[in-house]
Design an enzyme around this catalytic site. Sequence first.
Site, mmCIF file in Angstrom:
data_model
loop_
_atom_site.group_PDB
_atom_site.id
_atom_site.type_symbol
_atom_site.label_atom_id
_atom_site.label_comp_id
_atom_site.label_asym_id
_atom_site.label_seq_id
_atom_site.Cartn_x
_atom_site.Cartn_y
_atom_site.Cartn_z
ATOM 1 C CB CYS A 160 -0.938 -0.013 1.194
ATOM 2 S SG CYS A 160 -1.916 -1.538 1.278
ATOM 3 C CG HIS A 289 -2.166 4.085 5.219
ATOM 4 N ND1 HIS A 289 -2.061 4.140 3.841
ATOM 5 C CD2 HIS A 289 -2.275 2.761 5.520
ATOM 6 C CE1 HIS A 289 -2.086 2.916 3.342
ATOM 7 N NE2 HIS A 289 -2.234 2.060 4.337
ATOM 8 C CD GLU A 300 -2.046 7.117 9.520
ATOM 9 O OE1 GLU A 300 -1.635 7.944 8.677
ATOM 10 O OE2 GLU A 300 -2.966 6.308 9.283
ATOM 11 C CE LYS A 318 -6.116 4.030 2.432
ATOM 12 N NZ LYS A 318 -5.322 5.255 2.617
ATOM 13 C CG HIS A 323 -6.569 0.584 1.274
ATOM 14 N ND1 HIS A 323 -5.644 1.232 0.475
ATOM 15 C CD2 HIS A 323 -5.837 -0.040 2.239
ATOM 16 C CE1 HIS A 323 -4.429 0.996 0.928
ATOM 17 N NE2 HIS A 323 -4.531 0.231 1.999
ATOM 18 C CG PHE A 381 0.647 -6.002 3.949
ATOM 19 C CD1 PHE A 381 -0.167 -5.426 4.907
ATOM 20 C CD2 PHE A 381 0.056 -6.835 3.017
ATOM 21 C CE1 PHE A 381 -1.536 -5.664 4.934
ATOM 22 C CE2 PHE A 381 -1.306 -7.080 3.021
ATOM 23 C CZ PHE A 381 -2.097 -6.493 3.983
#
Length: 393
Positions: A160, A289, A300, A318, A323, A381
Amino acid sequence: MAPLAVTACTATTALGAGLAAQRDALHERRGGLRRNDLPGLSLECWIGRVEGLEEAVLPPALGAWESRNHRLAWKALHQDGFAEAAAEAVARHGADRVAVVVGTSTSSIGETEHAYARMDDGRFPPAMAALRVHNPHALSDFVRLASGARGPCMTIATACSSSAKVFAHAARLLQAGAAEAAIVGGVDTLCGSVLFGFNALQLVSATPCRPFDARRDGLSLGEGGGFALLEREDAAPRALAWLAGYGESSDAHHMSTPHPQGLGARLAMQAALARAGLAPSRIGYLNMHGTATPANDAVEAQAVAALFPRELHAGSTKGWTGHTLGAAGIVESAFALLALREGELPGILNSQVPDPACGPQVNFDNARRSIDYAMNNAFGFGGNNCSLVFGRA
């Protein structure tokens, strides 16, 4: 670092094609999520699907590159005058001096899935044995061919964070003198590997995602594509905005779970600020994010609260687009550039109940104010993190 000029930019998502569609939907707080209606991929969830890709076809000269991902790439390239800006850069600098650095997480694996489903005697049907499509580098090769650029060509596949890291890689190429300009971007489309892979990780919500909501229970997947043109200041004819800094980190805490104290996220944000020569208080808007998964959002928000003053306007987009995976970095960079240009700072869509574990920087409502700098976070990831700082032209 010396700032780099962003001389063209575009994005296409479930909100529509081009920057005007993104701007209008963000302003009107009108989301693009819909119940999953992808043929043959029955999963109870909501998706951000780009309209019209099923009917779209590539030009005959590019027919051998046929895939959903390349259809979206072609569609995105031809919004906001981007294809023309790229062609002008190729003519001005020379094709060998324009790099292509593109991010994706699954490339055209959807076509590979279709080919496996139609195998005959252990072989792909001849019409589907398109080796140039069935590889992770296919998108970059396609963009290179479509744009006419012949400089260094690279694919970034760090999940991502892919199309955020393209800005950092391109910056190093330009600063090293390996190119005069770089086409950066990313494209990812929905397919079985995406839907069922994330569902196997128990990360997909059955309802529209709610980033930073106390009741959040998972993400909504989307597809999107976007591109930007980067040039050194001394070679740029104009600037829509500036890439002022970038920061990368890899905390490698876990394959799919972030460091519990947000170490990698904080290191990436600090590095981006340091390269830009800015104090945290100079950032006016942060596109987080913010995937709406319980662990990621909390981590986050904790890292942001530890670094930024409470007055920062931070949100996640998002809930509008879903996403968009490997395209999230470029799509949300485009949103940051819109915030710089328009003075409209997106909040969060669908969320209603603030999570007390998240700091005051997280805002559900949109805001309007003029800002000089915006930051975009993209975390992948394996703890692969990237933060970008953009400055107003």
